[in-house]
Design a protein around this motif. Sequence first.
Motif, mmCIF file in Angstrom:
data_model
loop_
_atom_site.group_PDB
_atom_site.id
_atom_site.type_symbol
_atom_site.label_atom_id
_atom_site.label_comp_id
_atom_site.label_asym_id
_atom_site.label_seq_id
_atom_site.Cartn_x
_atom_site.Cartn_y
_atom_site.Cartn_z
ATOM 1 N N GLY A 237 8.829 7.327 15.806
ATOM 2 C CA GLY A 237 8.517 5.795 16.088
ATOM 3 C C GLY A 237 7.357 5.128 15.337
ATOM 4 O O GLY A 237 7.101 4.172 15.638
ATOM 5 N N THR A 238 6.856 5.865 14.312
ATOM 6 C CA THR A 238 6.208 5.104 13.479
ATOM 7 C C THR A 238 6.759 3.975 12.598
ATOM 8 O O THR A 238 7.782 4.394 11.894
ATOM 9 C CB THR A 238 5.424 6.188 12.304
ATOM 10 N N GLY A 239 6.080 2.780 12.645
ATOM 11 C CA GLY A 239 7.183 1.816 12.246
ATOM 12 C C GLY A 239 7.020 1.668 10.743
ATOM 13 O O GLY A 239 6.183 2.441 9.927
ATOM 14 N N ARG A 240 8.041 1.266 9.785
ATOM 15 C CA ARG A 240 8.124 0.872 8.302
ATOM 16 C C ARG A 240 6.888 0.094 7.969
ATOM 17 O O ARG A 240 6.527 -0.823 8.924
ATOM 18 C CB ARG A 240 9.389 0.439 8.208
ATOM 19 N N ILE B 41 -9.666 5.741 0.532
ATOM 20 C CA ILE B 41 -8.372 5.269 1.377
ATOM 21 C C ILE B 41 -7.505 6.508 1.166
ATOM 22 O O ILE B 41 -7.092 6.860 0.026
ATOM 23 C CB ILE B 41 -7.970 4.031 0.469
ATOM 24 N N THR B 42 -7.101 7.237 2.210
ATOM 25 C CA THR B 42 -6.366 8.355 2.070
ATOM 26 C C THR B 42 -4.971 8.025 2.863
ATOM 27 O O THR B 42 -4.741 7.106 3.972
ATOM 28 C CB THR B 42 -6.894 9.379 2.940
ATOM 29 N N LEU B 43 -3.881 8.037 2.129
ATOM 30 C CA LEU B 43 -2.473 7.502 2.446
ATOM 31 C C LEU B 43 -1.583 9.286 2.770
ATOM 32 O O LEU B 43 -1.716 9.906 1.880
ATOM 33 C CB LEU B 43 -1.859 6.844 1.065
ATOM 34 N N ALA C 205 13.920 8.947 0.430
ATOM 35 C CA ALA C 205 13.188 8.297 1.133
ATOM 36 C C ALA C 205 12.083 7.636 0.741
ATOM 37 O O ALA C 205 10.765 7.884 0.904
ATOM 38 C CB ALA C 205 12.543 9.152 2.554
ATOM 39 N N PRO C 206 12.334 6.287 0.031
ATOM 40 C CA PRO C 206 11.200 5.587 -0.588
ATOM 41 C C PRO C 206 10.248 4.904 0.549
ATOM 42 O O PRO C 206 10.691 4.789 1.598
ATOM 43 C CB PRO C 206 11.942 4.556 -1.282
ATOM 44 N N LEU C 207 9.256 4.577 0.342
ATOM 45 C CA LEU C 207 8.264 4.009 1.153
ATOM 46 C C LEU C 207 8.032 4.855 2.313
ATOM 47 O O LEU C 207 7.774 4.259 3.315
ATOM 48 C CB LEU C 207 8.667 2.509 1.569
ATOM 49 N N LEU D 17 0.797 -1.191 -0.213
ATOM 50 C CA LEU D 17 0.037 -0.038 -0.076
ATOM 51 C C LEU D 17 0.957 1.094 -0.133
ATOM 52 O O LEU D 17 0.658 2.481 -0.747
ATOM 53 C CB LEU D 17 -0.757 -0.018 1.298
ATOM 54 N N ALA D 18 1.970 1.091 0.560
ATOM 55 C CA ALA D 18 2.940 2.159 0.845
ATOM 56 C C ALA D 18 3.418 2.529 -0.716
ATOM 57 O O ALA D 18 3.767 3.624 -1.159
ATOM 58 C CB ALA D 18 4.114 1.895 1.706
ATOM 59 N N GLU D 19 3.825 1.235 -1.277
ATOM 60 C CA GLU D 19 4.213 1.494 -2.735
ATOM 61 C C GLU D 19 3.195 2.100 -3.703
ATOM 62 O O GLU D 19 3.422 2.646 -4.520
ATOM 63 C CB GLU D 19 4.829 -0.142 -3.205
ATOM 64 N N THR D 20 1.929 1.752 -3.547
ATOM 65 C CA THR D 20 0.849 2.297 -4.350
ATOM 66 C C THR D 20 0.819 3.786 -4.281
ATOM 67 O O THR D 20 0.607 4.621 -5.102
ATOM 68 C CB THR D 20 -0.535 1.998 -3.770
#
Length: 230
Positions: free
Chosen positions: A224-227, A215-217, A116-118, A93-96
Amino acid sequence: MSAAELFPRDRATPAPGAVHVPDWLSADEQRRLLDACRTWARPPAGLRTVRTPGGGEMTARQVCLGRHWYPYGYADHAVDGDGAPVKPMPRWLAETADRAVAAAYGDAAPGADPSAPLAYDIALINFYGGDARMGMHRDSDEESDAPVVSLSLGDTCVFRLGNVDGRSRPWTDLELRSGDLFVFGGPSRLAYHGVPRVHPGTAPTELGLEGRLNITLRVSGLPGTGRPEA
Protein backbone atom coordinates in the motif's frame (compact mmCIF):
# COMPACT_ATOMS: atom_id res chain seq x y z
CA MET A 1 37.29 18.90 0.26
CA SER A 2 38.13 21.82 2.52
CA ALA A 3 40.70 24.44 1.59
CA ALA A 4 43.04 23.07 4.28
CA GLU A 5 43.18 19.61 2.68
CA LEU A 6 45.74 18.78 0.04
CA PHE A 7 44.19 15.52 -1.11
CA PRO A 8 40.55 14.50 -1.52
CA ARG A 9 39.13 11.94 0.86
CA ASP A 10 38.98 8.39 -0.45
CA ARG A 11 35.87 6.22 -0.56
CA ALA A 12 35.94 3.44 2.01
CA THR A 13 34.26 0.13 2.84
CA PRO A 14 34.35 -0.08 6.65
CA ALA A 15 32.34 -3.34 6.67
CA PRO A 16 30.97 -5.76 4.05
CA GLY A 17 28.10 -4.03 2.29
CA ALA A 18 28.85 -0.63 3.87
CA VAL A 19 30.28 2.05 1.58
CA HIS A 20 31.28 5.66 2.32
CA VAL A 21 31.53 7.98 -0.69
CA PRO A 22 32.84 11.42 0.37
CA ASP A 23 31.64 14.60 -1.37
CA TRP A 24 29.06 12.72 -3.44
CA LEU A 25 26.56 15.60 -3.56
CA SER A 26 27.68 18.73 -5.39
CA ALA A 27 27.21 22.15 -3.80
CA ASP A 28 24.16 22.77 -5.99
CA GLU A 29 22.65 19.39 -5.09
CA GLN A 30 23.17 20.12 -1.41
CA ARG A 31 21.39 23.47 -1.70
CA ARG A 32 18.47 21.91 -3.59
CA LEU A 33 18.13 19.17 -0.98
CA LEU A 34 18.33 21.67 1.89
CA ASP A 35 15.60 23.84 0.31
CA ALA A 36 13.40 20.76 -0.05
CA CYS A 37 14.02 19.71 3.57
CA ARG A 38 12.94 23.15 4.78
CA THR A 39 9.69 22.77 2.85
CA TRP A 40 9.06 19.25 4.16
CA ALA A 41 9.75 20.38 7.74
CA ARG A 42 6.79 22.77 7.71
CA PRO A 43 3.38 21.62 9.02
CA PRO A 44 1.26 19.69 8.41
CA ALA A 45 3.10 16.44 9.23
CA GLY A 46 6.23 18.51 9.69
CA LEU A 47 9.30 18.31 11.90
CA ARG A 48 8.50 16.78 15.27
CA THR A 49 10.13 15.38 18.40
CA VAL A 50 10.09 11.59 18.52
CA ARG A 51 9.14 10.04 21.85
CA THR A 52 10.18 6.50 22.71
CA PRO A 53 7.83 3.93 24.29
CA GLY A 54 9.74 4.32 27.56
CA GLY A 55 8.88 8.02 27.76
CA GLY A 56 12.19 9.43 26.55
CA GLU A 57 12.71 11.86 23.68
CA MET A 58 15.10 11.69 20.77
CA THR A 59 17.32 14.77 20.66
CA ALA A 60 17.31 14.74 16.86
CA ARG A 61 13.97 15.92 15.42
CA GLN A 62 12.42 14.16 12.45
CA VAL A 63 10.09 14.49 9.46
CA CYS A 64 9.09 11.62 7.16
CA LEU A 65 8.10 11.19 3.52
CA GLY A 66 6.18 8.30 1.93
CA ARG A 67 5.38 6.63 5.25
CA HIS A 68 5.54 8.05 8.77
CA TRP A 69 7.97 6.21 11.05
CA TYR A 70 7.33 6.00 14.77
CA PRO A 71 8.83 3.62 17.36
CA TYR A 72 8.62 0.96 16.02
CA GLY A 73 6.56 0.88 12.84
CA TYR A 74 5.14 2.85 9.92
CA ALA A 75 1.82 4.63 9.40
CA ASP A 76 0.10 6.71 6.70
CA HIS A 77 -0.38 9.62 9.13
CA ALA A 78 1.81 11.42 11.66
CA VAL A 79 0.41 9.31 14.48
CA ASP A 80 2.80 10.74 17.06
CA GLY A 81 2.64 14.28 15.64
CA ASP A 82 -0.26 16.37 14.38
CA GLY A 83 -2.08 13.39 12.84
CA ALA A 84 -1.86 14.79 9.30
CA PRO A 85 -1.25 12.54 6.27
CA VAL A 86 2.43 12.00 5.58
CA LYS A 87 3.95 13.98 2.71
CA PRO A 88 4.63 11.99 -0.50
CA MET A 89 8.06 10.77 -1.53
CA PRO A 90 9.20 12.84 -4.53
CA ARG A 91 10.26 10.95 -7.64
CA TRP A 92 13.52 12.92 -7.88
CA LEU A 93 14.48 11.83 -4.36
CA ALA A 94 13.79 8.19 -5.20
CA GLU A 95 15.96 8.62 -8.30
CA THR A 96 18.69 10.09 -6.09
CA ALA A 97 18.57 6.92 -3.97
CA ASP A 98 18.90 4.77 -7.09
CA ARG A 99 21.92 6.78 -8.22
CA ALA A 100 23.44 6.51 -4.74
CA VAL A 101 23.18 2.72 -4.72
CA ALA A 102 24.77 2.60 -8.18
CA ALA A 103 27.58 4.89 -7.01
CA ALA A 104 28.24 2.66 -4.00
CA TYR A 105 27.94 -0.80 -5.53
CA GLY A 106 27.83 -0.54 -9.30
CA ASP A 107 25.90 -3.53 -10.64
CA ALA A 108 26.37 -5.60 -7.49
CA ALA A 109 23.93 -3.92 -5.11
CA PRO A 110 22.91 -6.35 -2.34
CA GLY A 111 19.17 -6.78 -2.02
CA ALA A 112 18.49 -4.66 -5.12
CA ASP A 113 16.00 -5.76 -7.78
CA PRO A 114 17.01 -4.32 -11.17
CA SER A 115 13.49 -4.96 -12.49
CA ALA A 116 11.97 -2.58 -9.92
CA PRO A 117 13.28 0.96 -10.51
CA LEU A 118 12.29 3.77 -8.16
CA ALA A 119 11.77 1.27 -5.33
CA TYR A 120 12.84 3.79 -2.69
CA ASP A 121 9.57 4.97 -1.21
CA ILE A 122 10.41 6.26 2.29
CA ALA A 123 12.61 9.08 3.58
CA LEU A 124 13.41 9.77 7.23
CA ILE A 125 14.95 13.21 7.69
CA ASN A 126 16.64 13.89 11.03
CA PHE A 127 17.75 17.35 12.14
CA TYR A 128 20.60 17.53 14.66
CA GLY A 129 20.92 20.86 16.42
CA GLY A 130 23.15 21.80 19.34
CA ASP A 131 24.03 18.71 21.36
CA ALA A 132 21.71 16.30 19.51
CA ARG A 133 22.88 12.75 18.96
CA MET A 134 21.46 9.37 18.01
CA GLY A 135 21.87 6.22 20.09
CA MET A 136 22.84 2.87 18.64
CA HIS A 137 19.92 1.32 16.77
CA ARG A 138 19.19 -0.62 13.61
CA ASP A 139 16.76 0.01 10.77
CA SER A 140 14.65 -3.12 11.05
CA ASP A 141 11.05 -1.94 10.59
CA GLU A 142 11.06 -2.41 6.82
CA GLU A 143 10.02 -5.58 4.98
CA SER A 144 12.70 -5.06 2.33
CA ASP A 145 16.40 -5.87 2.63
CA ALA A 146 17.38 -3.25 0.03
CA PRO A 147 20.34 -1.07 1.10
CA VAL A 148 19.75 2.00 3.24
CA VAL A 149 20.98 5.26 1.67
CA SER A 150 22.18 8.06 3.97
CA LEU A 151 22.94 11.62 2.83
CA SER A 152 24.54 14.26 5.06
CA LEU A 153 24.06 18.03 4.99
CA GLY A 154 25.51 20.70 7.26
CA ASP A 155 27.70 20.02 10.28
CA THR A 156 30.17 17.16 10.34
CA CYS A 157 29.29 14.23 12.58
CA VAL A 158 30.89 11.12 14.00
CA PHE A 159 28.96 8.17 12.57
CA ARG A 160 29.38 4.91 14.49
CA LEU A 161 28.89 1.72 12.49
CA GLY A 162 28.51 -1.27 14.76
CA ASN A 163 27.74 -4.94 14.24
CA VAL A 164 24.57 -6.97 13.70
CA ASP A 165 24.68 -8.74 17.08
CA GLY A 166 24.17 -5.82 19.46
CA ARG A 167 24.94 -2.25 20.48
CA SER A 168 28.36 -2.96 21.95
CA ARG A 169 31.76 -3.22 20.24
CA PRO A 170 33.18 -3.89 17.76
CA TRP A 171 32.34 -0.71 15.90
CA THR A 172 33.97 1.74 13.52
CA ASP A 173 33.75 5.53 13.84
CA LEU A 174 33.61 7.51 10.60
CA GLU A 175 33.49 11.23 9.87
CA LEU A 176 30.54 12.21 7.70
CA ARG A 177 30.61 15.69 6.21
CA SER A 178 28.16 17.75 4.22
CA GLY A 179 27.61 16.11 0.84
CA ASP A 180 28.80 12.67 1.93
CA LEU A 181 27.01 9.47 0.96
CA PHE A 182 26.88 6.38 3.14
CA VAL A 183 25.14 3.20 1.98
CA PHE A 184 24.74 0.02 3.99
CA GLY A 185 23.21 -3.22 2.76
CA GLY A 186 23.91 -6.93 2.49
CA PRO A 187 25.72 -8.19 5.63
CA SER A 188 25.59 -4.66 7.13
CA ARG A 189 21.90 -3.96 6.41
CA LEU A 190 20.87 -4.67 10.02
CA ALA A 191 24.04 -3.42 11.68
CA TYR A 192 23.55 -1.21 14.72
CA HIS A 193 24.64 2.37 14.11
CA GLY A 194 24.38 5.81 15.67
CA VAL A 195 25.69 9.36 15.88
CA PRO A 196 27.52 9.94 19.18
CA ARG A 197 28.70 13.43 18.30
CA VAL A 198 28.10 16.37 15.97
CA HIS A 199 30.72 19.09 15.50
CA PRO A 200 28.87 22.45 15.58
CA GLY A 201 29.97 25.17 13.22
CA THR A 202 31.55 22.83 10.66
CA ALA A 203 28.91 23.17 7.93
CA PRO A 204 29.97 24.83 4.68
CA THR A 205 29.27 28.54 5.16
CA GLU A 206 27.78 28.85 1.67
CA LEU A 207 25.13 26.24 2.53
CA GLY A 208 23.51 28.48 5.14
CA LEU A 209 22.67 25.68 7.59
CA GLU A 210 23.32 25.60 11.33
CA GLY A 211 23.21 22.01 12.51
CA ARG A 212 23.13 18.72 10.63
CA LEU A 213 20.52 17.10 8.40
CA ASN A 214 20.60 13.40 7.68
CA ILE A 215 18.35 12.16 4.89
CA THR A 216 17.87 8.39 5.14
CA LEU A 217 16.23 6.71 2.14
CA ARG A 218 14.71 3.23 2.41
CA VAL A 219 12.66 0.66 0.55
CA SER A 220 9.72 -0.22 2.78
CA GLY A 221 8.54 -3.43 1.17
CA LEU A 222 5.21 -2.63 2.84
CA PRO A 223 1.88 -3.09 1.05
CA GLY A 224 0.00 0.00 0.00
CA THR A 225 2.95 2.40 -0.03
CA GLY A 226 2.42 4.86 -2.86
CA ARG A 227 4.79 5.26 -5.77
CA PRO A 228 6.97 8.37 -5.71
CA GLU A 229 5.22 11.47 -7.02
CA ALA A 230 6.44 13.23 -10.16
